[in-house]
Design an enzyme around this catalytic site. Structure first.
Site, PDB file in Angstrom:
ATOM      1  N   ARG A  47      17.479 -37.461  28.397  1.00 53.97           N
ATOM      2  CA  ARG A  47      18.563 -36.494  28.191  1.00 53.97           C
ATOM      3  C   ARG A  47      18.031 -35.066  28.276  1.00 53.97           C
ATOM      4  O   ARG A  47      18.714 -34.163  28.772  1.00 53.97           O
ATOM      5  CB  ARG A  47      19.216 -36.723  26.834  1.00 53.97           C
ATOM      6  CG  ARG A  47      20.090 -37.950  26.829  1.00 53.97           C
ATOM      7  CD  ARG A  47      20.684 -38.162  25.461  1.00 53.97           C
ATOM      8  NE  ARG A  47      21.631 -39.252  25.478  1.00 53.97           N
ATOM      9  CZ  ARG A  47      22.277 -39.692  24.409  1.00 53.97           C
ATOM     10  NH1 ARG A  47      22.052 -39.126  23.225  1.00 53.97           N
ATOM     11  NH2 ARG A  47      23.125 -40.682  24.494  1.00 53.97           N
ATOM     12  N   LYS A  65      15.589 -17.622  12.989  1.00 59.98           N
ATOM     13  CA  LYS A  65      16.735 -17.011  12.298  1.00 59.98           C
ATOM     14  C   LYS A  65      16.458 -16.904  10.807  1.00 59.98           C
ATOM     15  O   LYS A  65      15.823 -17.796  10.228  1.00 59.98           O
ATOM     16  CB  LYS A  65      18.010 -17.851  12.511  1.00 59.98           C
ATOM     17  CG  LYS A  65      18.216 -18.301  13.936  1.00 59.98           C
ATOM     18  CD  LYS A  65      19.534 -19.033  14.117  1.00 59.98           C
ATOM     19  CE  LYS A  65      19.552 -19.765  15.443  1.00 59.98           C
ATOM     20  NZ  LYS A  65      18.847 -21.066  15.424  1.00 59.98           N
ATOM     21  N   TYR A  91      15.939 -24.623   9.420  1.00 62.97           N
ATOM     22  CA  TYR A  91      15.737 -25.938  10.041  1.00 62.97           C
ATOM     23  C   TYR A  91      14.510 -26.644   9.441  1.00 62.97           C
ATOM     24  O   TYR A  91      14.312 -27.839   9.667  1.00 62.97           O
ATOM     25  CB  TYR A  91      15.562 -25.836  11.566  1.00 62.97           C
ATOM     26  CG  TYR A  91      16.768 -25.280  12.311  1.00 62.97           C
ATOM     27  CD1 TYR A  91      17.978 -25.049  11.665  1.00 62.97           C
ATOM     28  CD2 TYR A  91      16.689 -24.979  13.660  1.00 62.97           C
ATOM     29  CE1 TYR A  91      19.075 -24.528  12.344  1.00 62.97           C
ATOM     30  CE2 TYR A  91      17.776 -24.463  14.353  1.00 62.97           C
ATOM     31  CZ  TYR A  91      18.964 -24.233  13.686  1.00 62.97           C
ATOM     32  OH  TYR A  91      20.037 -23.718  14.371  1.00 62.97           O
ATOM     33  N   HIS A 136      21.176 -15.418  10.497  1.00 59.17           N
ATOM     34  CA  HIS A 136      21.766 -16.723  10.828  1.00 59.17           C
ATOM     35  C   HIS A 136      23.271 -16.773  10.536  1.00 59.17           C
ATOM     36  O   HIS A 136      24.048 -17.293  11.332  1.00 59.17           O
ATOM     37  CB  HIS A 136      21.036 -17.814  10.034  1.00 59.17           C
ATOM     38  CG  HIS A 136      21.102 -19.176  10.629  1.00 59.17           C
ATOM     39  ND1 HIS A 136      20.086 -20.101  10.515  1.00 59.17           N
ATOM     40  CD2 HIS A 136      22.068 -19.801  11.345  1.00 59.17           C
ATOM     41  CE1 HIS A 136      20.432 -21.215  11.131  1.00 59.17           C
ATOM     42  NE2 HIS A 136      21.627 -21.068  11.641  1.00 59.17           N
ATOM     43  N   ASP A 181      14.725 -22.582  20.387  1.00 60.62           N
ATOM     44  CA  ASP A 181      15.564 -21.998  19.337  1.00 60.62           C
ATOM     45  C   ASP A 181      15.312 -22.741  18.029  1.00 60.62           C
ATOM     46  O   ASP A 181      15.586 -23.931  17.922  1.00 60.62           O
ATOM     47  CB  ASP A 181      17.043 -22.119  19.734  1.00 60.62           C
ATOM     48  CG  ASP A 181      17.955 -21.449  18.713  1.00 60.62           C
ATOM     49  OD1 ASP A 181      18.135 -20.221  18.818  1.00 60.62           O
ATOM     50  OD2 ASP A 181      18.460 -22.133  17.810  1.00 60.62           O
TER      51      ASP A 181
HETATM   52  P1  NAD Z   1      24.443 -29.972  20.869  1.00 62.98           P
HETATM   53  O1  NAD Z   1      25.793 -29.494  21.246  1.00 62.98           O
HETATM   54  O2  NAD Z   1      23.251 -29.519  21.614  1.00 62.98           O
HETATM   55  O3  NAD Z   1      24.536 -31.551  20.843  1.00 62.98           O
HETATM   56  C1  NAD Z   1      23.471 -32.355  20.404  1.00 62.98           C
HETATM   57  C2  NAD Z   1      23.920 -33.800  20.437  1.00 62.98           C
HETATM   58  O4  NAD Z   1      24.273 -34.173  21.749  1.00 62.98           O
HETATM   59  C3  NAD Z   1      22.807 -34.745  19.990  1.00 62.98           C
HETATM   60  O5  NAD Z   1      23.383 -35.760  19.220  1.00 62.98           O
HETATM   61  C4  NAD Z   1      22.271 -35.314  21.272  1.00 62.98           C
HETATM   62  O6  NAD Z   1      21.789 -36.609  21.130  1.00 62.98           O
HETATM   63  C5  NAD Z   1      23.490 -35.266  22.190  1.00 62.98           C
HETATM   64  N1  NAD Z   1      23.083 -35.020  23.583  1.00 62.98           N
HETATM   65  C6  NAD Z   1      22.295 -34.016  24.027  1.00 62.98           C
HETATM   66  N2  NAD Z   1      22.161 -34.088  25.359  1.00 62.98           N
HETATM   67  C7  NAD Z   1      22.862 -35.166  25.761  1.00 62.98           C
HETATM   68  C8  NAD Z   1      23.093 -35.764  27.016  1.00 62.98           C
HETATM   69  N3  NAD Z   1      22.574 -35.268  28.134  1.00 62.98           N
HETATM   70  N4  NAD Z   1      23.878 -36.871  27.063  1.00 62.98           N
HETATM   71  C9  NAD Z   1      24.420 -37.401  25.944  1.00 62.98           C
HETATM   72  N5  NAD Z   1      24.233 -36.881  24.722  1.00 62.98           N
HETATM   73  C10 NAD Z   1      23.459 -35.770  24.627  1.00 62.98           C
HETATM   74  O7  NAD Z   1      24.283 -29.683  19.287  1.00 62.98           O
HETATM   75  P2  NAD Z   1      23.339 -28.800  18.386  1.00 62.98           P
HETATM   76  O8  NAD Z   1      21.973 -29.362  18.286  1.00 62.98           O
HETATM   77  O9  NAD Z   1      24.103 -28.589  17.131  1.00 62.98           O
HETATM   78  O10 NAD Z   1      23.291 -27.372  19.120  1.00 62.98           O
HETATM   79  C11 NAD Z   1      22.224 -26.952  19.959  1.00 62.98           C
HETATM   80  C12 NAD Z   1      21.359 -25.933  19.258  1.00 62.98           C
HETATM   81  O11 NAD Z   1      22.132 -24.810  18.827  1.00 62.98           O
HETATM   82  C13 NAD Z   1      20.732 -26.436  17.949  1.00 62.98           C
HETATM   83  O12 NAD Z   1      19.709 -27.365  18.168  1.00 62.98           O
HETATM   84  C14 NAD Z   1      20.318 -25.136  17.330  1.00 62.98           C
HETATM   85  O13 NAD Z   1      19.136 -24.674  17.951  1.00 62.98           O
HETATM   86  C15 NAD Z   1      21.519 -24.247  17.672  1.00 62.98           C
HETATM   87  N6  NAD Z   1      22.519 -24.172  16.574  1.00 62.98           N
HETATM   88  C16 NAD Z   1      22.700 -22.981  15.933  1.00 62.98           C
HETATM   89  C17 NAD Z   1      23.622 -22.850  14.925  1.00 62.98           C
HETATM   90  C18 NAD Z   1      23.824 -21.543  14.246  1.00 62.98           C
HETATM   91  O14 NAD Z   1      24.491 -21.470  13.203  1.00 62.98           O
HETATM   92  N7  NAD Z   1      23.296 -20.471  14.783  1.00 62.98           N
HETATM   93  C19 NAD Z   1      24.388 -23.980  14.516  1.00 62.98           C
HETATM   94  C20 NAD Z   1      24.204 -25.186  15.188  1.00 62.98           C
HETATM   95  C21 NAD Z   1      23.286 -25.266  16.220  1.00 62.98           C
END
Ligand code: NAD
Length: 313
Positions: free
Chosen positions: A260, A97, A72, A130, A67
């Site tokens: 992770r 997006k 980004y 987006h 994704d």
């Molecule tokens: P997420 O909820 O995936 O959390 C990421 C955080 O959690 C990072 O700091 C990471 O180090 C930590 N983490 C991940 N796995 C872990 C584990 N097993 N143990 C401990 N910590 C862990 O947050 P995100 O990146 O905001 O969301 C995931 C994806 O969603 C994004 O990368 C993006 O592709 C998408 N996204 C889309 C929008 C949108 O507006 N459409 C907005 C935000 C994110």
């Protein structure tokens, strides 16, 4: 990667369930998110190489669904990671997006071409609006949606969808164009169930993609989920991701650490009972649990002169 690790990665890929979208296309329910991969979005050669390296690792570990987004700033690196992996295109699912600055129909088409060129792909699996930006572009996200659906005609796009669309936004584009998005990618995690948008999406047959499924790490300290994880001998992150899977959400957690990344793939050797799912549902704080911007008011458009917002879209 040694032989054992390769076997493990193949098993991980094979255990990920597939969801059938409303256009008959299937999507792996678990993928890899690339927001802030790397944290600095400046499109430099160094950042592109870093993204390619992390995406390459994700693919090596067994992820097949990626994704990304124009905003980004890492599509080129994602494309390079894909190209270097040697994985056949048909085995991958790639989403991007539309950037908030590209809502005008001509910009939709132009920026889609740029996305394809940066990713180095012949076709894209999914392209999303987006953000609806209802207070910008004269409130006309319907023209943007029409231009997005027009991209399906030339065979370079498999599915089209939206992100951060509230129930009223969904109703409007469907009523005015007769075309239903394949997915709605919205903020969902324990603490913010986003029930109204999930229910509206489901009522139209739109698959829900849950962004920030781990609440950007903020929900990992929760005591209820922690206790549940200890009982299951799994990590808090795994229990949360399993909760999403049980709800039928498509998820793509993000991590830049190999361990992770592997942990987040390892979700299919345990179950949550209905009561356990309900105990996580009960953590919902409503609007107070929202981490990202509210789609009804979010109006940020990237430009060289505008700093990145505090909470990243
Ligand atoms: P997420 O909820 O995936 O959390 C990421 C955080 O959690 C990072 O700091 C990471 O180090 C930590 N983490 C991940 N796995 C872990 C584990 N097993 N143990 C401990 N910590 C862990 O947050 P995100 O990146 O905001 O969301 C995931 C994806 O969603 C994004 O990368 C993006 O592709 C998408 N996204 C889309 C929008 C949108 O507006 N459409 C907005 C935000 C994110």
């Amino acid at each position: 990667m040694d032989k054992d690790m390769r076997k493990h990665a193949t098993m991980a890929t094979q255990t990920i369930p597939k969801i059938t979208l409303n256009n008959g296309v299937t999507i792996p329910q678990l993928g890899f998110g690339t927001l802030s991969v790397p944290p600095d979005r400046t499109p430099s050669d160094e950042n592109t190489a870093k993204t390619a390296e992390i995406v390459g690792l994700a693919l090596e570990l067994g992820y097949r669904h990626l994704d990304t987004a124009q905003m980004y700033g890492n599509e080129r690196g994602v494309g390079q990671g894909i190209a270097a992996s040697g994985i056949p295109r048909a085995e991958l699912y790639v989403t991007s997006k539309l950037g908030n600055g590209n809502h005008r129909p001509d910009d939709v088409r132009r920026s889609f071409d740029e996305t394809m060129q940066k990713l180095g792909l012949d076709y894209l699996d999914l392209f999303l609006v987006h953000w609806p930006l209802p207070t910008l572009y004269g409130g006309d996200f319907v023209s943007t949606w029409k231009a997005m659906t027009g991209l399906l005609a030339d065979g370079r796009l498999r599915s089209v969808g939206v992100s951060n669309f509230q129930p009223s936004h969904l109703k409007r584009i469907i009523d005015e164009t007769g075309i239903t998005p394949a997915v709605n990618q919205i903020e969902v995690h324990p603490g913010f169930n986003n029930e109204a948008s999930r229910n509206a999406s489901a009522s139209y047959g739109i698959a829900v993609e849950a962004w920030s499924p781990l609440g950007q790490g903020k929900v990992l300290e929760d005591a209820v989920i922690g206790a549940l994880a200890a009982r299951k001998r799994k990590t808090t992150a795994q229990v949360i991701l399993r909760w999403h899977i049980r709800h039928g959400h498509i998820v793509f957690p993000k991590s830049m650490q190999g361990e992770r990344m592997e942990e987040n793939l390892d979700l299919f050797d345990f179950e949550l009972s209905s009561d356990e799912v309900a105990s996580i549902d009960a953590l919902d704080k409503g609007e107070a649990g929202r981490i990202g911007p509210n789609p009804d008011t979010f109006d940020w458009v990237p430009s060289n002169a505008t700093p990145t917002p505090k909470v990243r879209p």
